[in-house]
Design a protein around this motif. Structure first.
Motif, PDB file in Angstrom:
ATOM      1  N   LEU A   1       0.804  -1.219   0.000  1.00 26.82           N
ATOM      2  CA  LEU A   1       0.000   0.000   0.000  1.00 26.82           C
ATOM      3  C   LEU A   1       0.836   1.268   0.000  1.00 26.82           C
ATOM      4  O   LEU A   1       0.440   2.264  -0.581  1.00 26.82           O
ATOM      5  CB  LEU A   1      -1.033  -0.022   1.123  1.00 26.82           C
ATOM      6  N   VAL A   2       2.012   1.214   0.629  1.00 26.07           N
ATOM      7  CA  VAL A   2       2.802   2.447   0.582  1.00 26.07           C
ATOM      8  C   VAL A   2       3.612   2.565  -0.713  1.00 26.07           C
ATOM      9  O   VAL A   2       4.124   3.629  -1.022  1.00 26.07           O
ATOM     10  CB  VAL A   2       3.738   2.620   1.804  1.00 26.07           C
ATOM     11  N   SER A   3       3.692   1.465  -1.468  1.00 30.70           N
ATOM     12  CA  SER A   3       4.498   1.548  -2.693  1.00 30.70           C
ATOM     13  C   SER A   3       3.864   2.543  -3.663  1.00 30.70           C
ATOM     14  O   SER A   3       4.545   3.226  -4.407  1.00 30.70           O
ATOM     15  CB  SER A   3       4.667   0.169  -3.326  1.00 30.70           C
ATOM     16  N   LYS A   4       2.547   2.651  -3.622  1.00 26.76           N
ATOM     17  CA  LYS A   4       1.863   3.657  -4.462  1.00 26.76           C
ATOM     18  C   LYS A   4       2.360   5.040  -4.101  1.00 26.76           C
ATOM     19  O   LYS A   4       2.628   5.870  -4.950  1.00 26.76           O
ATOM     20  CB  LYS A   4       0.360   3.598  -4.225  1.00 26.76           C
ATOM     21  N   TRP A   5       2.482   5.233  -2.821  1.00 23.74           N
ATOM     22  CA  TRP A   5       2.902   6.531  -2.335  1.00 23.74           C
ATOM     23  C   TRP A   5       4.332   6.838  -2.773  1.00 23.74           C
ATOM     24  O   TRP A   5       4.648   7.946  -3.198  1.00 23.74           O
ATOM     25  CB  TRP A   5       2.793   6.550  -0.811  1.00 23.74           C
ATOM     26  N   TRP A   6       5.209   5.847  -2.726  1.00 23.15           N
ATOM     27  CA  TRP A   6       6.601   6.048  -3.123  1.00 23.15           C
ATOM     28  C   TRP A   6       6.724   6.418  -4.594  1.00 23.15           C
ATOM     29  O   TRP A   6       7.710   7.033  -5.007  1.00 23.15           O
ATOM     30  CB  TRP A   6       7.420   4.778  -2.855  1.00 23.15           C
ATOM     31  N   GLN A   7       5.721   6.046  -5.374  1.00 23.25           N
ATOM     32  CA  GLN A   7       5.823   6.348  -6.806  1.00 23.25           C
ATOM     33  C   GLN A   7       5.826   7.844  -7.097  1.00 23.25           C
ATOM     34  O   GLN A   7       6.228   8.256  -8.182  1.00 23.25           O
ATOM     35  CB  GLN A   7       4.700   5.654  -7.560  1.00 23.25           C
ATOM     36  N   THR A   8       5.397   8.646  -6.162  1.00 25.63           N
ATOM     37  CA  THR A   8       5.510  10.087  -6.384  1.00 25.63           C
ATOM     38  C   THR A   8       6.982  10.503  -6.484  1.00 25.63           C
ATOM     39  O   THR A   8       7.304  11.505  -7.070  1.00 25.63           O
ATOM     40  CB  THR A   8       4.861  10.895  -5.237  1.00 25.63           C
ATOM     41  N   TYR A   9       7.862   9.703  -5.889  1.00 27.19           N
ATOM     42  CA  TYR A   9       9.296  10.014  -5.983  1.00 27.19           C
ATOM     43  C   TYR A   9       9.973   9.253  -7.094  1.00 27.19           C
ATOM     44  O   TYR A   9      10.903   9.742  -7.719  1.00 27.19           O
ATOM     45  CB  TYR A   9       9.996   9.711  -4.651  1.00 27.19           C
ATOM     46  N   ASP A  10       9.543   8.025  -7.334  1.00 22.90           N
ATOM     47  CA  ASP A  10      10.172   7.214  -8.359  1.00 22.90           C
ATOM     48  C   ASP A  10       9.121   6.241  -8.882  1.00 22.90           C
ATOM     49  O   ASP A  10       8.639   5.385  -8.141  1.00 22.90           O
ATOM     50  CB  ASP A  10      11.364   6.455  -7.743  1.00 22.90           C
ATOM     51  N   LYS A  11       8.780   6.405 -10.140  1.00 27.51           N
ATOM     52  CA  LYS A  11       7.752   5.560 -10.762  1.00 27.51           C
ATOM     53  C   LYS A  11       8.084   4.075 -10.581  1.00 27.51           C
ATOM     54  O   LYS A  11       7.206   3.236 -10.489  1.00 27.51           O
ATOM     55  CB  LYS A  11       7.643   5.868 -12.265  1.00 27.51           C
ATOM     56  N   GLU A  12       9.374   3.784 -10.604  1.00 29.35           N
ATOM     57  CA  GLU A  12       9.781   2.371 -10.570  1.00 29.35           C
ATOM     58  C   GLU A  12      10.232   1.941  -9.178  1.00 29.35           C
ATOM     59  O   GLU A  12      10.982   0.990  -9.030  1.00 29.35           O
ATOM     60  CB  GLU A  12      10.908   2.144 -11.569  1.00 29.35           C
ATOM     61  N   TRP A  13       9.788   2.638  -8.167  1.00 28.92           N
ATOM     62  CA  TRP A  13      10.250   2.369  -6.810  1.00 28.92           C
ATOM     63  C   TRP A  13      10.151   0.901  -6.444  1.00 28.92           C
ATOM     64  O   TRP A  13      11.112   0.293  -5.967  1.00 28.92           O
ATOM     65  CB  TRP A  13       9.462   3.219  -5.803  1.00 28.92           C
ATOM     66  N   LEU A  14       8.977   0.309  -6.730  1.00 31.78           N
ATOM     67  CA  LEU A  14       8.754  -1.065  -6.287  1.00 31.78           C
ATOM     68  C   LEU A  14       9.756  -2.021  -6.925  1.00 31.78           C
ATOM     69  O   LEU A  14      10.261  -2.942  -6.283  1.00 31.78           O
ATOM     70  CB  LEU A  14       7.320  -1.499  -6.595  1.00 31.78           C
ATOM     71  N   LYS A  15      10.068  -1.737  -8.186  1.00 31.97           N
ATOM     72  CA  LYS A  15      11.019  -2.601  -8.882  1.00 31.97           C
ATOM     73  C   LYS A  15      12.388  -2.563  -8.195  1.00 31.97           C
ATOM     74  O   LYS A  15      13.001  -3.605  -7.929  1.00 31.97           O
ATOM     75  CB  LYS A  15      11.149  -2.114 -10.341  1.00 31.97           C
ATOM     76  N   TYR A  16      12.840  -1.367  -7.871  1.00 28.16           N
ATOM     77  CA  TYR A  16      14.175  -1.254  -7.255  1.00 28.16           C
ATOM     78  C   TYR A  16      14.196  -1.819  -5.843  1.00 28.16           C
ATOM     79  O   TYR A  16      15.141  -2.470  -5.428  1.00 28.16           O
ATOM     80  CB  TYR A  16      14.637   0.205  -7.274  1.00 28.16           C
ATOM     81  N   LYS A  17      13.132  -1.543  -5.145  1.00 30.21           N
ATOM     82  CA  LYS A  17      13.052  -2.057  -3.783  1.00 30.21           C
ATOM     83  C   LYS A  17      13.054  -3.599  -3.809  1.00 30.21           C
ATOM     84  O   LYS A  17      13.746  -4.255  -3.025  1.00 30.21           O
ATOM     85  CB  LYS A  17      11.786  -1.502  -3.123  1.00 30.21           C
ATOM     86  N   THR A  18      12.289  -4.178  -4.718  1.00 34.05           N
ATOM     87  CA  THR A  18      12.220  -5.639  -4.819  1.00 34.05           C
ATOM     88  C   THR A  18      13.579  -6.211  -5.181  1.00 34.05           C
ATOM     89  O   THR A  18      14.021  -7.219  -4.634  1.00 34.05           O
ATOM     90  CB  THR A  18      11.178  -6.044  -5.884  1.00 34.05           C
ATOM     91  N   LYS A  19      14.244  -5.525  -6.109  1.00 35.40           N
ATOM     92  CA  LYS A  19      15.566  -6.000  -6.533  1.00 35.40           C
ATOM     93  C   LYS A  19      16.553  -5.946  -5.348  1.00 35.40           C
ATOM     94  O   LYS A  19      17.357  -6.856  -5.146  1.00 35.40           O
ATOM     95  CB  LYS A  19      16.063  -5.120  -7.687  1.00 35.40           C
ATOM     96  N   ALA A  20      16.459  -4.861  -4.593  1.00 39.18           N
ATOM     97  CA  ALA A  20      17.375  -4.718  -3.452  1.00 39.18           C
ATOM     98  C   ALA A  20      17.155  -5.857  -2.463  1.00 39.18           C
ATOM     99  O   ALA A  20      18.115  -6.476  -1.981  1.00 39.18           O
ATOM    100  CB  ALA A  20      17.156  -3.367  -2.769  1.00 39.18           C
ATOM    101  N   THR A  21      15.905  -6.154  -2.184  1.00 38.41           N
ATOM    102  CA  THR A  21      15.606  -7.252  -1.267  1.00 38.41           C
ATOM    103  C   THR A  21      16.161  -8.559  -1.821  1.00 38.41           C
ATOM    104  O   THR A  21      16.753  -9.363  -1.094  1.00 38.41           O
ATOM    105  CB  THR A  21      14.080  -7.388  -1.075  1.00 38.41           C
ATOM    106  N   ALA A  22      15.967  -8.754  -3.131  1.00 38.31           N
ATOM    107  CA  ALA A  22      16.442  -9.994  -3.760  1.00 38.31           C
ATOM    108  C   ALA A  22      17.956 -10.115  -3.634  1.00 38.31           C
ATOM    109  O   ALA A  22      18.480 -11.193  -3.318  1.00 38.31           O
ATOM    110  CB  ALA A  22      16.012 -10.025  -5.220  1.00 38.31           C
ATOM    111  N   ILE A  23      18.656  -9.022  -3.866  1.00 43.35           N
ATOM    112  CA  ILE A  23      20.126  -9.070  -3.772  1.00 43.35           C
ATOM    113  C   ILE A  23      20.558  -9.408  -2.350  1.00 43.35           C
ATOM    114  O   ILE A  23      21.439 -10.238  -2.126  1.00 43.35           O
ATOM    115  CB  ILE A  23      20.742  -7.727  -4.235  1.00 43.35           C
TER     116      ILE A  23
END
Ligand SMILES: Nc1ncnc2c1ncn2[C@@H]1O[C@H](COP(=O)(O)OP(=O)(O)O)[C@@H](O)[C@H]1O
Ligand SMILES: [Mg+2]
Lengths: 462, 586
Positions: free
Chosen positions: B439-461
Motif C-alpha cells: 500500500l505504501v508503494s503507491k505513495w513512493w511512486q511520487t518520488y520514483d515511478k519504478e520504486w517497487l522494482k528497485y526495492k524488490t531487486k534490493a531485497t532480492a540481492i
C-alpha cells in the motif's frame, strides 16, 4: 536510658528458610522493620513482606541458624532506615551495617534504604568522560559520570584486577574533585576482599572508601540489604556532600541468588531458572540509583561486577542486568587464555552513554567515528579468523587477510595493556589510527573524510 | 461517606473488605496518603486492589475510600510538552512540590488550572452540534492547534459561546441538550481502559515516514498501523524509537517510557526541546507528550501508563491529527501484568504470564487505526503504535514477543550480530516484515515511478547474498564465481551505503524520502551497470577498484540530493573506461 519503641511479639508460628510467620499481630506495616532477637542475645533485621490482620510474614536478613519459634520479634513501626553522615567515610561495616572496624555504630540523619526514584525531570543526562586509562574501555566503551556500567565476567578471569585498575586510574581529565568509593561486597571470598583492600590502601583510596561487607561465609539473605545500604550512603555522599561517588557492587550474581532463595521459600511461581518474575524490577531498584541531578555537584556512578554462571550471558542475572545497565563490559575466556589483559571482548560490550561523553571538548572529535570503524573492522577480522580456521589462511582473499591481521594486532596492541599502564585517551586514539592504517583507506567508510585527512598516519607524517 | 478497610497488603496487591459499592475498575484511595488503586477482583465482601503507588507503610485496618469512578485521563490544552507519570501526574510539577526524588501520595492536577488559553469559537450561538464537533480552538503550541470537541455522548444547540482567555475549567460555551443547559469547558475526561469511539475505520494508505531508510524503504509502517521492535539488550530498540519520535512525520508524538531507564527519559526531556522538526522548522517538543514510568517507579503504574498514553493519543486523533505512540518497553508492562496475576494466585500460562496476556496485547494494538472521527464534518485522524519488546535472553519465541508478532503489521527484528559490528539500526532484513509495503508503494511512486522494482531487486540481492555468504563461510569468498562475488559486493554496498544509518550523525540522522529513493535506485543501477561486465569476463577485482564505490557509500552523509546524480555519472564513467579496456560493449 532511651526507651525501645515498637511492639514485641513472641508468637512466631513457622520458620521457613529466611521467612518467619508471626501470628496475632493486627497491623504490621508493609515493609516494616522488624528486629528479631535470638536466644543467644544477637539480633537480626527483617522486614514485613506480607501483612494481614492476625499474621505478618517477615523476611530476615541475617543467619537463620538458631532461629526458633520462641524468638521475639519487635515491630518497630517504621521502614528500614540507616544513619548517614560524613563520618562513615573510611569505615567498614557488615552487610547489615554493623561496624566491623571496632568503632561505635554510626550516627547521623536517618535515610530509608530502599531510596526513592530520582524524578526523571530532575536528572541531568550524564556527559562527563571518565578516563580509566584502559583502551578497551576509553576508546570503545567510554564510561561517563553518573552511568551504571557493569563488568560481566566469569569465574577465574581477572575482573577484580581490572576493576581495581579502573578504581585506581579513573579521573576526569582536567579536574580535581572530591570523590569517594563505596565498596559493597556480596558473597565474595575473603582473599578477593583482601585484594581490594590492599589495592585501595596502596593508592590511598582507603580513607575515601566506605566498605559494606558480606563475604562468602556471611548470611546469604543479608545480601538483599547490603547493596541498598551501600547506595543509600552513596546517594548521601553525592547529593548532600557533593562528592563524585563510585559505587562498586560485587558480585551481583550472589545477590540474585539470595533473592531467588527468598522467592523459593515463599513458593512463588518462578520464571526462568527458578528466579522470580520481579527480578528485573528488583535489580532496577539497585542499578537505577546512579546518575546526576540537575543543580547538584555530585554524582553516583554504579560499577557492578557479576560473574555469568557457566559463562552464559543469557542467564537471567546478566541478561536482566544488561536490560537495565547502561551497557556492559564483557570478559572473555578465550582472550584470557591467549594472554590478553584485560580480556575485554569489545564486540558484545557497549557503553550506551558514550556518545554524550566523547567528541570535541570532551575527548576528540574523531573519537566516535574511530570507535565505530574499529568495531566494524574487528568484527570483519574475527569473521575472517573463523573462516581461516576452516579453509586455512591461504584460502582467504587479500581483503580478508588484511582484516585478519588487523584483528590480531588490535587484540595485541589496543586491547592488551599492562595492569599498571595508564593510557591517556590521546594515546588510545593514536594506537587506534596506527591499526586502522593497516587497512586500505577506502575501507574506512565509517570515518569522515576530513578526519581521515587530519589523523590518518599517512597524512600525519606528511 | 462509607469506608472499607485494608485486611492484607502484599506488594502492590491490597485486599480490602467492606468497600462500598465496589465495582471492577473503580479507583480507590487507600490509607492516610490516599494512595491510588483500582479494584481488580471482588469476592463476597472482599476486594482485591492493584495499588499504583508504593505500598510501604500501609497496614491492615487502614481506610479505603471508593471514588466509584474508573481510572480516567484528563484531556485538554496543556498536555503537549508535558512529562507525566503513569497516573498523569506531571513530573515537572511533582519536582517543584517534592524535590528531586519521587514521593508517593503527591497530588497535582494533570493540566494547569491557572493557565489561561485563548479560545476562538468555530461555531455560533444557535448552531446545532453533535459529539465530536469542533466548537473552537486554542493555540496550544506553535505547532499544534488544540481543537475543543463536544464531549462524547453530548449533542444539542449552542446557547452561548464567546472568544476570550479562559482556564480549562472556565465555561467556554453553553450547550442546550434536551432542555438542559450544560456548560462546556476546554477540559474533558475519559476512562483510560475504554477505547474512544469513532465513526468508522479507514484502510491504511499512507506511510508514516520516519526518515530512517531501512524502515521507510524496506519495512514501512503506515499511518494508523502497528509495529513491534523486539531485540536483546543493546540492539537498538530505544535509539530507534527515539529516532522515530524525533523525525516521524506525525502531528503528535506520544512517548511512553514504560519500566525503562531514568537516564534515557532525561535524554529525551533534555534534548527534545533543542531539536527542530525538519518539516516545520519548529521545536520538536511542541508536538511531544511524554510518559515516564521508569524501572524503579511502581511496577503496577506501568500498566496505567500504557492505557493513559493510548487514551491521550486517541483524543488528539479525534481532533483530526496523526498521532504516533512509542512504548518502550511493552515487555515491562507485560511483567507488571504477570506480577499482579502472580499475587492474585491466578494459574499462569507460559513463563508465569497470565492466560489473558494475548487479549491484553491484542487490545492494546487494536487501539491503533486510521478513522473517521465523530462529529458532523468529515475528519480523519490516526493512531500509530510502535512497541519495543525485550525478550529474555534475546529469545523471540518467548510469550510476549511471539504473541506481539501475531498482532502487528510491521516487525523490525533486531539482530545482536549486527549490533555487535555496530551495524545500526540493527534491523535484520531477512527476519523483519511489513504488511504495508504494497500500500505504501503507491505513495513512493511520487518520488520514483519504478520504486517497487528497485526495492524488490534490493531485497532480492540481500537475500541472495545471505545464501552466498553461507557457502562463503565454508569455502571462502575467493573460491566463489565472480557473479556471486559481485552480489556480495553490491549487498555490502546496500548495507553500508543504505541500511546503516547513524542516529547521531548530523546529516544522516534523518533521510528525506527523495534521497532515499534516489540512493536506492543508484545502488541497484550500480549492479545493473556492472553485471554485464562480469558476464563478459572482467574480473571482480577490477570493479572493486572503482573509486566511485566509496563515494557512493558516503552519499548518505551528504545533504545535497543533487550529488547523487554526480556520483552516478562517475560510476558510468568508470564502467565505460573498464569496458573499453577489455573491449566489451555496454
Ligand atoms: N541508529 C543508531 N545509530 C547509532 N548508534 C546506535 C543506533 N541504534 C543503536 N545504537 C547504539 O546501540 C546502543 C544501544 O541501543 P539502545 O537503543 O539503547 O538498545 P536497546 O534499547 O535495544 O537496549 C546505543 O547506546 C547506541 O550506542
Ligand atoms: Mg532500551
Amino acid at each position: 536510658m532511651v526507651e525501645k519503641y515498637g511492639l514485641i511479639y513472641k508468637t512466631v508460628r513457622e520458620i521457613r528458610g529466611p521467612l518467619i510467620f508471626v501470628e496475632g499481630i493486627k497491623d504490621a506495616l508493609y515493609n516494616e522493620l522488624v528486629e528479631v532477637k535470638l536466644p543467644d542475645g544477637s539480633e537480626i533485621l527483617g522486614s514485613v513482606l506480607d501483612t494481614s490482620a492476625g499474621m505478618a510474614i517477615v523476611q530476615v536478613f541475617g543467619a537463620t541458624q538458631g532461629l526458633e519459634l520462641g524468638v521475639t520479634a519487635r515491630f518497630t513501626g517504621d521502614v528500614i532506615r540507616i544513619p548517614v553522615s560524613s563520618e562513615v567515610i573510611g569505615r567498614v561495616f557488615s552487610g547489615s551495617y554493623k561496624p566491623l572496624d571496632g568503632m561505635p555504630p554510626p550516627l547521623g540523619e536517618k535515610r530509608e534504604i530502599h531510596g526513592a526514584a530520582i524524578n526523571p525531570t530532575a536528572r541531568e543526562p550524564p556527559s562527563e568522560f571518565i578516563q580509566t586509562g584502559i583502551s578497551a574501555i576509553d576508546g570503545m566503551n567510554s564510561l561517563v559520570r553518573g552511568q551504571k556500567l557493569p563488568f560481566f565476567s566469569e569465574a577465574g578471569l581477572p575482573h577484580n584486577i581490572a576493576a581495581a585498575q579502573v578504581a585506581r586510574q579513573a579521573t576526569v581529565p582536567g579536574k580535581e574533585e572530591d570523590f569517594a568509593v563505596v565498596f559493597c561486597a556480596m558473597g565474595i571470598k575473603h582473599e578477593e576482599y583482601e585484594f581490594f583492600r590492599r589495592e585501595f590502601a596502596e593508592t590511598g583510596a582507603l580513607e575515601r572508601c566506605v566498605m559494606i561487607l558480606n563475604l562468602a561465609d556471611d548470611p546469604i539473605i543479608e545480601r538483599i540489604i547490603a547493596p541498598r545500604i551501600a547506595l543509600t550512603i552513596a546517594e548521601y555522599l553525592a547529593y548532600d556532600l557533593d562528592m563524585h561517588v563510585l559505587a562498586m557492587l560485587t558480585d551481583m550474581t550472589n545477590y540474585g541468588e539470595a533473592l531467588r532463595s527468598i522467592s523459593i521459600a515463599r513458593e512463588e511461581v518462578p520464571t526462568r531458572k527458578g528466579y522470580p518474575g520481579y527480578l528485573y524490577t528488583d535489580l532496577a531498584s539497585i542499578y537505577e540509583r546512579c546518575g546526576r541531578i540537575k543543580g547538584k555537584k555530585g554524582s553516583v556512578t554504579v560499577f557492578p561486577i557479576l560473574t555469568m554462571p557457566g559463562g552464559d550471558i543469557t542467564h537471567p542475572i546478566p541478561d536482566l542486568s544488561g536490560y537495565i545497565t547502561e551497557g556492559q563490559l564483557i570478559f572473555d575466556r578465550d582472550l584470557h587464555l591467549r594472554g590478553i589483559y584485560p580480556p575485554i571482548n569489545v564486540l558484545p560490550s557497549l557503553s550506551r552513554l558514550m556518545k554524550d561523553g566523547i567528541g570535541p571538548g570532551r575527548t576528540r572529535k574523531d573519537h566516535a567515528d574511530v570507535s565505530n570503524q574499529l568495531y566494524m573492522a574487528y568484527a570483519e577480522g574475527v569473521k575472517a579468523r573463523g573462516l581461516a580456521r576452516i579453509i586455512g589462511e591461504v584460502g582467504l582473499s587479500e581483503r580478508e587477510r588484511k582484516y585478519l591481521r588487523f584483528a590480531d594486532e588490535f587484540e595485541m596492541k589496543f586491547v592488551n595493556q599492562g595492569v599498571y599502564e595508564n593510557r591517556p585517551i590521546e594515546r588510545t586514539l593514536e594506537i587506534a589510527w596506527d591499526l586502522l592504517a593497516l587497512l586500505p583507506e577506502h575501507e574506512l567508510i565509517r570515518i569522515r573524510e576530513e578526519y581521515i585527512r587530519e589523523y590518518h598516519p599517512r597524512y600525519r607524517k606528511a | 461517606m462509607l469506608k472499607g478497610e485494608i485486611i492484607r497488603v502484599y506488594g502492590s496487591l491490597i485486599i480490602g473488605k467492606n468497600v462500598p459499592n465496589a465495582k471492577i475498575g473503580d479507583v480507590v484511595q487507600v490509607g492516610p496518603l490516599k494512595l491510588i488503586g483500582e479494584i481488580i477482583r471482588i469476592r463476597g465482601n472482599e476486594v482485591s486492589i492493584q495499588c499504583y503507588e508504593d505500598t510501604s507503610g500501609l497496614k491492615p485496618g487502614d481506610e479505603i475510600l471508593n471514588t466509584e469512578r474508573p481510572l480516567t485521563a484528563e484531556l485538554g490544552p496543556g498536555l503537549i510538552g508535558n512529562i507525566y507519570d503513569g497516573l498523569e501526574f506531571s513530573e515537572s510539577v511533582i519536582r517543584t512540590i517534592a524535590g528531586d526524588f519521587m514521593k508517593k501520595g503527591v497530588r497535582t492536577a494533570p493540566l494547569s488550572r491557572d493557565k489561561k488559553w485563548h479560545f476562538t469559537p468555530k461555531v455560533k450561538n444557535g448552531d446545532k452540534v453533535v459529539e465530536g464537533d469542533i466548537i473552537g480552538t486554542t493555540r496550544e503550541t506553535l505547532m499544534i492547534e488544540h481543537r475543543i470537541l463536544v464531549p462524547v455522548g453530548l449533542s444539542g444547540v449552542i446557547r452561548e459561546i464567546k472568544e476570550g482567555d479562559y482556564t480549562i475549567t472556565d465555561p467556554i460555551a453553553t450547550l442546550e441538550s434536551n432542555g438542559k443547559k450544560i456548560d462546556l469547558t476546554m477540559m474533558q475526561t475519559w476512562p483510560v481502559r475504554i477505547p474512544r469511539p469513532y465513526k468508522s475505520r479507514l484502510p491504511l494508505t499512507e506511510p508514516l515516514l520516519t526518515g530512517q531508510r531501512v524502515i521507510d524503504s524496506f519495512f514501512p509502517i503506515a499511518k494508523g498501523g502497528t509495529a513491534a521492535i523486539p531485540g536483546g539488550f543493546g540492539t537498538g530498540k530505544t535509539v530507534t524509537l527515539h529516532q522515530i519520535a524525533k523525525w516521524a512525520a506525525a502531528d503528535i508524538i506520544l512517548y511512553i517510557g514504560c519500566g525503562e531507564r531514568g537516564n534515557e527519559m532525561a535524554d529525551v526531556v533534555t534534548h527534545f526541546p533543542e531539536l527542530e522538526d525538519p518539516r516545520s522548522g519548529k521545536k520538536l517538543i511542541e508536538r511531544t507528550i511524554m510518559i515516564a514510568n521508569v524501572s524503579n517507579m511502581p511496577v503496577s503504574a506501568r500498566e496505567a501508563s500504557i492505557y493513559m498514553g493510548v487514551t491521550i493519543a486517541e483524543y488528539f486523533r479525534d481532533q483530526g491529527y496523526d498521532v504516533a505512540i512509542m512504548a518502550d518497553s511493552t515487555s515491562r508492562w507485560a511483567e507488571a501484568l504477570r506480577d499482579i496475576s502472580g499475587r492474585l494466585e491466578e494459574i499462569p500460562a507460559e513463563a508465569g504470564y497470565p492466560a489473558y496476556l494475548p487479549e491484553r496485547i491484542a487490545e492494546f494494538y487494536e487501539r491503533a487505526g486510521r478513522v473517521v472521527t465523530l462529529g458532523s464534518e468529515y475528519r480523519v485522524g490516526s493512531v500509530t503504535i510502535m512497541g519495543a519488546v525485550s525478550p529474555p535472553g534475546g529469545d523471540f519465541s518467548e510469550p510476549v514477543t511471539s504473541l506481539t508478532l501475531r498482532f502487528v503489521g510491521t516487525l523490525w527484528a533486531l539482530d545482536t550480530a549486527l549490533a555487535f559490528r555496530r551495524h545500526f539500526p540493527a534491523i535484520n532484513w531477512l527476519m523483519s516484515f511489513s504488511r504495508y509495503v504494497e500500500l505504501v508503494s503507491k505513495w513512493w511512486q511520487t518520488y520514483d515511478k519504478e520504486w517497487l522494482k528497485y526495492k524488490t531487486k534490493a531485497t532480492a540481492i540481500l537475500e541472495e547474498a545471505s545464501k552466498i555468504e553461507e557457502i562463503a563461510r565454508i569455502i571462502g569468498e575467493k573460491a566463489l564465481p565472480d557473479d556471486q562475488r559481485l552480489i556480495l559486493l553490491v549487498a555490502e554496498m546496500i548495507r553500508e551505503g543504505f541500511l546503516v544509518q547513524h542516529a547521531f550523525h548530523e546529516v544522516d540522522t534523518y533521510c528525506e524520502p527523495e534521497k532515499q529513493s534516489k540512493l536506492l535506485r543508484l545502488l541497484i543501477e550500480f549492479y545493473e551497470f556492472t553485471e554485464p561486465l562480469i558476464k563478459a569476463g572482467i574480473p571482480i577485482e577490477k570493479i572493486r577498484e572503482f573509486k566511485s564505490i566509496v563515494e557512493l557509500m558516503r552519499l548518505k552523509e551528504r545533504r545535497e540530493v543533487e550529488y547523487i546524480d554526480k556520483v552516478k555519472n562517475k560510476v558510468l564513467e568508470e564502467v565505460k573506461t573498464l569496458a573499453k579496456q577489455y573491449g566489451v560493449e555496454v
